[in-house]
Design a protein around this motif. Sequence first.
Motif, PDB file in Angstrom:
ATOM      1  N   TYR A  73       0.831  -1.331   0.008  1.00 16.12           N
ATOM      2  CA  TYR A  73       0.037  -0.106  -0.120  1.00 16.12           C
ATOM      3  C   TYR A  73       1.006   1.423   0.198  1.00 16.12           C
ATOM      4  O   TYR A  73       1.992   1.135   0.545  1.00 16.12           O
ATOM      5  N   HIS A  74       0.284   2.392  -0.512  1.00 16.49           N
ATOM      6  CA  HIS A  74       1.126   3.543  -0.523  1.00 16.49           C
ATOM      7  C   HIS A  74       1.398   4.079   0.758  1.00 16.49           C
ATOM      8  O   HIS A  74       0.598   3.895   1.581  1.00 16.49           O
ATOM      9  N   ARG A 100      -4.530   3.545  -2.352  1.00 10.04           N
ATOM     10  CA  ARG A 100      -3.494   3.515  -3.439  1.00 10.04           C
ATOM     11  C   ARG A 100      -2.544   2.129  -2.890  1.00 10.04           C
ATOM     12  O   ARG A 100      -2.386   2.057  -2.044  1.00 10.04           O
ATOM     13  N   GLN A 102       0.956   0.089  -4.296  1.00 10.91           N
ATOM     14  CA  GLN A 102       2.263   0.281  -4.993  1.00 10.91           C
ATOM     15  C   GLN A 102       2.609  -1.053  -5.710  1.00 10.91           C
ATOM     16  O   GLN A 102       2.911  -1.929  -5.001  1.00 10.91           O
ATOM     17  N   GLY A 106       6.820  -0.237  -9.017  1.00 12.23           N
ATOM     18  CA  GLY A 106       6.854   0.995  -8.343  1.00 12.23           C
ATOM     19  C   GLY A 106       5.773   2.065  -8.937  1.00 12.23           C
ATOM     20  O   GLY A 106       5.680   3.096  -8.402  1.00 12.23           O
ATOM     21  N   GLU A 107       4.916   1.525  -9.781  1.00 13.58           N
ATOM     22  CA  GLU A 107       3.924   1.860 -10.342  1.00 13.58           C
ATOM     23  C   GLU A 107       2.788   2.108  -9.173  1.00 13.58           C
ATOM     24  O   GLU A 107       2.617   1.053  -8.352  1.00 13.58           O
ATOM     25  N   THR A 108       1.962   3.368  -9.351  1.00 12.14           N
ATOM     26  CA  THR A 108       1.118   3.490  -8.222  1.00 12.14           C
ATOM     27  C   THR A 108      -0.195   3.498  -8.837  1.00 12.14           C
ATOM     28  O   THR A 108      -0.625   4.076  -9.772  1.00 12.14           O
ATOM     29  N   ARG A 109      -1.279   2.541  -8.515  1.00 13.10           N
ATOM     30  CA  ARG A 109      -2.708   2.417  -8.702  1.00 13.10           C
ATOM     31  C   ARG A 109      -3.479   2.726  -7.745  1.00 13.10           C
ATOM     32  O   ARG A 109      -3.175   2.707  -6.657  1.00 13.10           O
TER      33      ARG A 109
END
Length: 166
Positions: A73-74, A100, A102, A106-109
Amino acid sequence: VISTIEDITERQAQERERERLVDFLDQTQAIADIGGWEIDIDDGDAEFTKGLAELLGVWPRTEFDLDAAFGFYHPDDEADVRASFDRLVAIGEPQELDCRIQMASGETRWAHVRGEPHQSDSSVYRGTVQDITERRERERELKETKDLLRSVFDASPIGILAVDQN
């Protein structure tokens, strides 16, 4: 010489059905951009379905402990996710939130996360993580469009009448 014969027809039929159901689950998760998780708080293990592993960009069947699972999680959302899970464990009622995640890349969705207690094992909790990034982007674009229209209406020196034909 001793020989035995065993009819394995039923066992093979069960195995084919199991394989069909696994394929059905995998395809359903892929279509819905969703994956599942199961956490056993007694041993602290977290297990992900193939769909969630793919969503996060990790190898399917990778084993995680609870802290590693929360690590997806972010950082700005992890405390909220942990608090939601703590409420789930404390009161035994389903919990859900948007937050969010991760991915390993490294991409955050954006994701909608839902958790529920297991029906028959009080130390096990299960849930889903659904990728809602596209929905959140559409909502953001719609808000920007509405804000732009409102600013045009507010700045217009003449009256504007909008009629909805529906």
